[in-house]
Design a protein around this motif. Structure first.
Motif, PDB file in Angstrom:
ATOM      1  N   PHE A 149       6.213   0.038  -3.883  1.00 55.58           N
ATOM      2  CA  PHE A 149       7.442  -0.621  -3.438  1.00 55.58           C
ATOM      3  C   PHE A 149       7.981   0.120  -2.222  1.00 55.58           C
ATOM      4  O   PHE A 149       7.893   1.350  -2.129  1.00 55.58           O
ATOM      5  CB  PHE A 149       8.490  -0.612  -4.556  1.00 55.58           C
TER       6      PHE A 149
ATOM      7  N   THR B   6      18.034   4.351   0.664  1.00 48.35           N
ATOM      8  CA  THR B   6      18.733   3.697  -0.440  1.00 48.35           C
ATOM      9  C   THR B   6      18.836   4.639  -1.640  1.00 48.35           C
ATOM     10  O   THR B   6      18.017   5.558  -1.802  1.00 48.35           O
ATOM     11  CB  THR B   6      17.969   2.438  -0.894  1.00 48.35           C
TER      12      THR B   6
ATOM     13  N   ASP C  28      19.900  14.862  -2.814  1.00 44.65           N
ATOM     14  CA  ASP C  28      21.290  14.987  -3.269  1.00 44.65           C
ATOM     15  C   ASP C  28      21.613  14.097  -4.476  1.00 44.65           C
ATOM     16  O   ASP C  28      22.248  14.548  -5.430  1.00 44.65           O
ATOM     17  CB  ASP C  28      22.240  14.626  -2.117  1.00 44.65           C
TER      18      ASP C  28
HETATM   19  C1  LIG Z   1      14.981  13.259   8.482  1.00 46.00           C
HETATM   20  C2  LIG Z   1      15.327  12.987   7.056  1.00 46.00           C
HETATM   21  C3  LIG Z   1      16.377  13.680   6.483  1.00 46.00           C
HETATM   22  C4  LIG Z   1      16.724  13.442   5.133  1.00 46.00           C
HETATM   23  N1  LIG Z   1      17.747  14.158   4.586  1.00 46.00           N
HETATM   24  C5  LIG Z   1      18.067  13.970   3.285  1.00 46.00           C
HETATM   25  C6  LIG Z   1      19.143  14.682   2.686  1.00 46.00           C
HETATM   26  O1  LIG Z   1      19.856  15.457   3.321  1.00 46.00           O
HETATM   27  N2  LIG Z   1      19.395  14.446   1.368  1.00 46.00           N
HETATM   28  C7  LIG Z   1      18.674  13.542   0.625  1.00 46.00           C
HETATM   29  O2  LIG Z   1      18.945  13.377  -0.562  1.00 46.00           O
HETATM   30  N3  LIG Z   1      17.669  12.828   1.175  1.00 46.00           N
HETATM   31  C8  LIG Z   1      17.368  13.017   2.491  1.00 46.00           C
HETATM   32  N4  LIG Z   1      16.358  12.269   3.055  1.00 46.00           N
HETATM   33  C9  LIG Z   1      15.650  11.281   2.227  1.00 46.00           C
HETATM   34  C10 LIG Z   1      16.357   9.936   2.302  1.00 46.00           C
HETATM   35  O3  LIG Z   1      17.528  10.003   1.528  1.00 46.00           O
HETATM   36  C11 LIG Z   1      15.464   8.796   1.796  1.00 46.00           C
HETATM   37  O4  LIG Z   1      16.093   7.649   2.135  1.00 46.00           O
HETATM   38  C12 LIG Z   1      15.208   8.750   0.294  1.00 46.00           C
HETATM   39  O5  LIG Z   1      14.619   9.881  -0.212  1.00 46.00           O
HETATM   40  C13 LIG Z   1      14.235   7.634  -0.067  1.00 46.00           C
HETATM   41  O6  LIG Z   1      14.910   6.448  -0.045  1.00 46.00           O
HETATM   42  P1  LIG Z   1      14.293   5.196   0.672  1.00 46.00           P
HETATM   43  O7  LIG Z   1      15.183   4.067   0.370  1.00 46.00           O
HETATM   44  O8  LIG Z   1      14.045   5.524   2.107  1.00 46.00           O
HETATM   45  O9  LIG Z   1      12.926   5.002  -0.145  1.00 46.00           O
HETATM   46  P2  LIG Z   1      11.429   4.738   0.322  1.00 46.00           P
HETATM   47  O10 LIG Z   1      10.988   5.796   1.264  1.00 46.00           O
HETATM   48  O11 LIG Z   1      11.245   3.343   0.762  1.00 46.00           O
HETATM   49  O12 LIG Z   1      10.706   4.927  -1.089  1.00 46.00           O
HETATM   50  C14 LIG Z   1      10.617   6.194  -1.705  1.00 46.00           C
HETATM   51  C15 LIG Z   1       9.875   6.061  -3.037  1.00 46.00           C
HETATM   52  O13 LIG Z   1      10.681   5.367  -3.981  1.00 46.00           O
HETATM   53  C16 LIG Z   1      10.017   4.184  -4.451  1.00 46.00           C
HETATM   54  N5  LIG Z   1      11.078   3.179  -4.597  1.00 46.00           N
HETATM   55  C17 LIG Z   1      11.984   2.834  -3.666  1.00 46.00           C
HETATM   56  N6  LIG Z   1      12.897   1.975  -4.184  1.00 46.00           N
HETATM   57  C18 LIG Z   1      12.542   1.799  -5.484  1.00 46.00           C
HETATM   58  C19 LIG Z   1      13.112   1.033  -6.554  1.00 46.00           C
HETATM   59  N7  LIG Z   1      14.222   0.295  -6.405  1.00 46.00           N
HETATM   60  N8  LIG Z   1      12.492   1.078  -7.754  1.00 46.00           N
HETATM   61  C20 LIG Z   1      11.373   1.843  -7.937  1.00 46.00           C
HETATM   62  N9  LIG Z   1      10.800   2.585  -6.959  1.00 46.00           N
HETATM   63  C21 LIG Z   1      11.390   2.564  -5.746  1.00 46.00           C
HETATM   64  C22 LIG Z   1       8.977   3.864  -3.391  1.00 46.00           C
HETATM   65  O14 LIG Z   1       7.890   3.146  -3.922  1.00 46.00           O
HETATM   66  C23 LIG Z   1       8.568   5.258  -2.951  1.00 46.00           C
HETATM   67  O15 LIG Z   1       7.671   5.818  -3.870  1.00 46.00           O
HETATM   68  C24 LIG Z   1      16.001  12.494   4.379  1.00 46.00           C
HETATM   69  C25 LIG Z   1      14.950  11.760   4.983  1.00 46.00           C
HETATM   70  C26 LIG Z   1      14.606  12.010   6.302  1.00 46.00           C
HETATM   71  C27 LIG Z   1      13.504  11.225   6.923  1.00 46.00           C
END
Ligand SMILES: Cc1cc2nc3c(=O)[nH]c(=O)nc-3n(C[C@H](O)[C@H](O)[C@H](O)COP(=O)(O)OP(=O)(O)OC[C@H]3O[C@@H](n4cnc5c(N)ncnc54)[C@H](O)[C@@H]3O)c2cc1C
Length: 264
Positions: free
Chosen positions: A27, A108, A121
């Motif tokens: 996903f 998200t 976090d």
């Molecule tokens: C430069 C950078 C800095 C960041 N800094 C921080 C920070 O300070 N603190 C922090 O907490 N995070 C940080 N992040 C991470 C950020 O919060 C990501 O958004 C988060 O970890 C993943 O969310 P996403 O929606 O992008 O998920 P995706 O990258 O799209 O998916 C991540 C994983 O979750 C699964 N998944 C996604 N949605 C669902 C669902 N609804 N049900 C089941 N599985 C699902 C996907 O299959 C995948 O395995 C950072 C990321 C980057 C690139």
């Protein structure tokens, strides 16, 4: 990058059925973890099933003392939500401190929780507040959801649809952020309510954890001095170029005391 099939279903049922039919699917939510790992070949799904079209996964609502945040709700929307700010200001603050503007506008809550990065976090807020992760199959208390580094109890094809937070007592979250990514080197979430005190720590160990030593001490006396002399077990603590095990253990006490100071 390499070739993969991209799908954008418009219902949960369609997403689940696409997942069941695909060879090695994943996903996709905000993509801020998944896409970089695909570029590095750490993940190589045959099919990406984008959850962006599932409008039922986005949004924030409150019913009585329960705050519900849809899995596809972006960090920026949690940070800006007046509902969240009024119900659990510490949660809005936590979302405001994630990454940078781009990350907050794409990432998200569901993606963050499913990914269970040891330095993320949201897991601290879920454990600290005693939240529940709602999926297409069940409702899992946060205490049972996070297993270990990048590991949760989610099963194949199971989709997080929402997270529900009880609104009770007061709470605060402070992290010692990595200056580049803003991920937590150590982050401490404390929730104080009539039934006691919950303390969750992220960044320090291989997965977010509740700190029973701090909880016991703060339940008897909610003061910084209550933590004096407590030594945490560090066998599963992280060590990397940013911080040693000892430094992370030291940060746990320092950050927890800052949280307490801001709540008394
Ligand atoms: C430069 C950078 C800095 C960041 N800094 C921080 C920070 O300070 N603190 C922090 O907490 N995070 C940080 N992040 C991470 C950020 O919060 C990501 O958004 C988060 O970890 C993943 O969310 P996403 O929606 O992008 O998920 P995706 O990258 O799209 O998916 C991540 C994983 O979750 C699964 N998944 C996604 N949605 C669902 C669902 N609804 N049900 C089941 N599985 C699902 C996907 O299959 C995948 O395995 C950072 C990321 C980057 C690139």
């Amino acid at each position: 990058m390499y070739n993969f099939n991209y799908h954008c279903p418009s219902s949960l049922q369609e997403a689940e059925s696409l997942y069941a039919k695909s060879e090695d699917p994943m996903f996709l939510a905000g993509g801020h973890t998944l896409l970089p790992t695909m570029k590095q070949r750490l993940n190589a799904p045959t099919d990406l099933i984008d959850l962006a079209g599932l409008t039922e996964l986005a949004g924030i609502s409150r019913e009585g003392d329960v705050l519900q945040i849809g899995a596809y709700t972006r960090h920026a929307d949690v940070a800006a939500s007046e509902l969240v700010q009024a119900a659990i200001p510490a949660l809005a603050k936590l979302a405001r401190g994630i990454g940078d503007t781009q990350v907050r506008n794409r990432g998200t809550i569901g993606g963050s929780v499913a990914n269970n990065d040891p330095a993320a976090d949201y897991p601290a807020a879920l454990l600290g507040l005693g939240a529940t992760v709602v999926t297409t199959k069940r409702a899992v208390p946060a205490d049972e959801f996070f297993v270990d580094m990048f590991e949760t109890v989610l099963e194949e094809g199971e989709i997080i649809t929402a997270v529900t937070f009880p609104v009770k007592g007061d709470a605060e979250y402070i992290k010692f952020a990595n200056p580049a990514s803003r991920y937590a080197t150590v982050g401490v979430f404390i929730n104080r309510h009539n039934d006691g005190v919950r303390v969750a720590i992220t960044g320090a160990a291989s997965s977010v954890f509740r700190c029973s030593e701090y909880e016991a001490a703060l339940s008897s006396s909610f003061a910084e001095s209550a933590l004096n002399g407590i030594t945490l077990r560090t066998d599963n603590f992280n060590e990397d170029l940013h911080a040693s095990v000892d430094y992370r253990a030291h940060l746990c006490a320092v950050i927890a005391k800052r949280v307490i100071a801001s709540m008394v």
